[in-house]
Write a protein that holds these residues in place. Structure first.
Motif, PDB file in Angstrom:
ATOM      1  N   ALA A 241     -19.514 -23.373  14.324  1.00 10.43           N
ATOM      2  CA  ALA A 241     -20.546 -22.404  14.698  1.00 10.43           C
ATOM      3  C   ALA A 241     -21.511 -22.053  13.577  1.00 10.43           C
ATOM      4  O   ALA A 241     -22.349 -21.175  13.731  1.00 10.43           O
ATOM      5  N   ARG A 242     -21.399 -22.716  12.438  1.00 10.54           N
ATOM      6  CA  ARG A 242     -22.240 -22.437  11.279  1.00 10.54           C
ATOM      7  C   ARG A 242     -22.212 -20.946  10.904  1.00 10.54           C
ATOM      8  O   ARG A 242     -23.250 -20.267  10.891  1.00 10.54           O
ATOM      9  N   PRO A 243     -21.046 -20.417  10.623  1.00 10.24           N
ATOM     10  CA  PRO A 243     -20.939 -18.990  10.301  1.00 10.24           C
ATOM     11  C   PRO A 243     -21.486 -18.685   8.918  1.00 10.24           C
ATOM     12  O   PRO A 243     -21.577 -19.567   8.060  1.00 10.24           O
ATOM     13  N   THR A 244     -21.830 -17.428   8.705  1.00  9.36           N
ATOM     14  CA  THR A 244     -22.240 -16.993   7.369  1.00  9.36           C
ATOM     15  C   THR A 244     -21.004 -16.920   6.473  1.00  9.36           C
ATOM     16  O   THR A 244     -19.867 -16.851   6.954  1.00  9.36           O
ATOM     17  N   ARG A 245     -21.223 -16.915   5.173  1.00 12.01           N
ATOM     18  CA  ARG A 245     -20.103 -16.820   4.237  1.00 12.01           C
ATOM     19  C   ARG A 245     -19.351 -15.499   4.408  1.00 12.01           C
ATOM     20  O   ARG A 245     -18.120 -15.463   4.333  1.00 12.01           O
ATOM     21  N   THR A 246     -20.104 -14.428   4.675  1.00 11.72           N
ATOM     22  CA  THR A 246     -19.465 -13.123   4.860  1.00 11.72           C
ATOM     23  C   THR A 246     -18.575 -13.118   6.094  1.00 11.72           C
ATOM     24  O   THR A 246     -17.462 -12.578   6.069  1.00 11.72           O
ATOM     25  N   LEU A 247     -19.050 -13.713   7.175  1.00 11.84           N
ATOM     26  CA  LEU A 247     -18.252 -13.774   8.401  1.00 11.84           C
ATOM     27  C   LEU A 247     -16.961 -14.546   8.169  1.00 11.84           C
ATOM     28  O   LEU A 247     -15.889 -14.151   8.651  1.00 11.84           O
ATOM     29  N   LEU A 248     -17.032 -15.639   7.403  1.00 15.12           N
ATOM     30  CA  LEU A 248     -15.831 -16.409   7.094  1.00 15.12           C
ATOM     31  C   LEU A 248     -14.834 -15.576   6.294  1.00 15.12           C
ATOM     32  O   LEU A 248     -13.624 -15.617   6.538  1.00 15.12           O
ATOM     33  N   LYS A 249     -15.344 -14.802   5.331  1.00 11.71           N
ATOM     34  CA  LYS A 249     -14.463 -13.958   4.516  1.00 11.71           C
ATOM     35  C   LYS A 249     -13.807 -12.880   5.367  1.00 11.71           C
ATOM     36  O   LYS A 249     -12.612 -12.602   5.225  1.00 11.71           O
ATOM     37  N   VAL A 250     -14.593 -12.274   6.241  1.00  8.84           N
ATOM     38  CA  VAL A 250     -14.045 -11.226   7.106  1.00  8.84           C
ATOM     39  C   VAL A 250     -12.995 -11.815   8.040  1.00  8.84           C
ATOM     40  O   VAL A 250     -11.934 -11.206   8.267  1.00  8.84           O
ATOM     41  N   TYR A 251     -13.266 -12.998   8.574  1.00  5.66           N
ATOM     42  CA  TYR A 251     -12.299 -13.643   9.457  1.00  5.66           C
ATOM     43  C   TYR A 251     -10.994 -13.930   8.717  1.00  5.66           C
ATOM     44  O   TYR A 251      -9.898 -13.682   9.237  1.00  5.66           O
ATOM     45  N   ILE A 289      -8.260  -1.946  12.124  1.00  4.01           N
ATOM     46  CA  ILE A 289      -9.413  -1.386  12.845  1.00  4.01           C
ATOM     47  C   ILE A 289     -10.700  -1.703  12.094  1.00  4.01           C
ATOM     48  O   ILE A 289     -11.692  -2.159  12.676  1.00  4.01           O
ATOM     49  N   ILE A 290     -10.675  -1.488  10.791  1.00  3.88           N
ATOM     50  CA  ILE A 290     -11.862  -1.716   9.970  1.00  3.88           C
ATOM     51  C   ILE A 290     -12.266  -3.188   9.983  1.00  3.88           C
ATOM     52  O   ILE A 290     -13.441  -3.530  10.169  1.00  3.88           O
ATOM     53  N   ILE A 291     -11.295  -4.078   9.797  1.00  7.78           N
ATOM     54  CA  ILE A 291     -11.633  -5.503   9.710  1.00  7.78           C
ATOM     55  C   ILE A 291     -12.088  -6.035  11.056  1.00  7.78           C
ATOM     56  O   ILE A 291     -12.956  -6.918  11.135  1.00  7.78           O
ATOM     57  N   THR A 292     -11.525  -5.511  12.152  1.00 11.55           N
ATOM     58  CA  THR A 292     -11.972  -5.945  13.485  1.00 11.55           C
ATOM     59  C   THR A 292     -13.399  -5.469  13.733  1.00 11.55           C
ATOM     60  O   THR A 292     -14.228  -6.204  14.296  1.00 11.55           O
ATOM     61  N   ALA A 293     -13.701  -4.249  13.310  1.00 11.41           N
ATOM     62  CA  ALA A 293     -15.068  -3.732  13.443  1.00 11.41           C
ATOM     63  C   ALA A 293     -16.046  -4.565  12.611  1.00 11.41           C
ATOM     64  O   ALA A 293     -17.164  -4.865  13.048  1.00 11.41           O
ATOM     65  N   LEU A 294     -15.622  -4.948  11.411  1.00 18.41           N
ATOM     66  CA  LEU A 294     -16.487  -5.781  10.565  1.00 18.41           C
ATOM     67  C   LEU A 294     -16.694  -7.162  11.190  1.00 18.41           C
ATOM     68  O   LEU A 294     -17.791  -7.731  11.111  1.00 18.41           O
ATOM     69  N   LEU A 295     -15.646  -7.698  11.797  1.00 18.93           N
ATOM     70  CA  LEU A 295     -15.772  -8.992  12.475  1.00 18.93           C
ATOM     71  C   LEU A 295     -16.804  -8.898  13.600  1.00 18.93           C
ATOM     72  O   LEU A 295     -17.621  -9.811  13.802  1.00 18.93           O
TER      73      LEU A 295
END
Length: 320
Positions: A241-251, A289-295
């Motif tokens: 899906a060509r994710p951003t680097r931040t999205l990969l870290k959050v995942y 909760i926080i990490i799911t919200a960030l995702l």
């Protein structure tokens, strides 16, 4: 001489100041959930048996033959933390209001925080007045969960723009995120029911929820497994899906956290829910909760952060 309006322009809060205050709101919202469980596992839920006073005719703890001083201090300290959160939330709202350019969405999210603190204080007072009835404790925690989620969204809003959100991932993955949020809410609700039927009521005389704990634990565990499964499918699709680097870290952080949380929950159950493990479990739940919200937030893009309105320096003001 510089006028009052000129001085106000000079002293306007910066986006960085709003971000720091938003982070402080998030941290304290998570902290109040953790201190709340400390109140419960220490049996201090009725350390202050009235509300808004601690005892009749006293706002603070006093010597009482039927209530241990330690229980009073723990419960009263939790109430005082609510005041600290309210102060920080109000400061964040004022900063969001004063930053330029004016951002309606940011102010709206910031406004929810002090209003949420007031609502939480009322719910907490109701919980005391109904002698820690299990359903009131569940509502109290779920209100904290909602505020933690919104505080996370507020923090993210301080780093992004106000454009209409555009999906960073395909629509099918956004549907998975909706499912993930629903499962998260269900896990939390069922977790409060496990607590309601378990041994840590907040006070020895509080009636418990008349449901079998093993059955509730099994259902809670199945929901956690559903969370892991949806998260795994999201990760498989994320590779293309060509994710951003931040999205990969959050995942990645979400995967680690949910596994840690599952391990803590299992160990706590087999050890007979010792107090320290219960506190660790709730702490990890706030992080989930926080990490799911960030995702959720990192899977959409709202454009760059608006450029701050240039400040008028004191020298320019005087010259004008």
């Amino acid at each position: 001489m510089p006028t009052t309006s000129m001085i106000s322009r000079i002293s306007r809060p910066t986006p960085r100041a709003v971000r720091v205050l938003a982070l402080a709101v998030l941290v304290t919202q998570a902290l109040i959930a953790v201190t709340g469980v400390i109140v419960r596992v220490t049996g201090s839920g009725l350390g202050c048996p009235t509300w808004p006073q601690c005892f009749p005719d006293s706002m603070v703890p006093v010597q009482h033959p039927e209530v241990a001083l330690l229980h009073q201090v723990i419960e009263f300290g939790n109430r005082m933390l609510t005041g600290v959160i309210g102060f920080i939330a109000l400061a964040c709202l004022l900063a969001a209001w004063g930053v330029r350019p004016y951002r309606r969405r940011l102010v709206g999210l910031a406004l929810v925080m002090p209003l949420g603190v007031i609502a939480q204080a009322i719910i907490g007072g109701m919980t005391v007045l109904v002698n820690l009835a299990w359903w009131s404790v569940s509502v109290h925690f779920m209100a904290s969960a909602v505020l933690i989620w919104l505080a996370t969204v507020l923090v993210k809003a301080t780093t992004e723009g106000d454009q209409r959100p555009v999906g960073v991932v395909p629509p099918r993955m956004r549907k998975l995120l909706v499912a993930l949020v629903v499962i998260t809410a269900a896990v939390l609700v069922l977790g409060t029911l496990v607590t309601a039927a378990g041994p840590h009521a907040g006070d020895p005389d509080t009636p418990r929820l008349a449901l079998p704990v093993p059955t509730l634990v099994e259902l809670h565990g199945l929901l956690v497994m559903a969370y892991v499964l949806v998260l795994a499918v999201f990760g498989v699709w994320l590779r293309g899906a060509r994710p951003t680097r931040t999205l990969l870290k959050v995942y990645g952080a979400a995967c680690v956290l949910v596994l840690v949380q599952g391990a803590i929950g299992s160990v706590q159950y087999y050890l007979g829910v010792p107090e320290v493990m219960v506190v660790a479990h709730v702490l990890c739940a706030t992080l989930v909760i926080i990490i799911t919200a960030l995702l959720w937030c990192e899977s959409r893009y709202r454009g760059p952060l608006p450029e701050p309105t240039p400040k008028t320096t004191a020298k320019e003001s005087v010259a004008a």
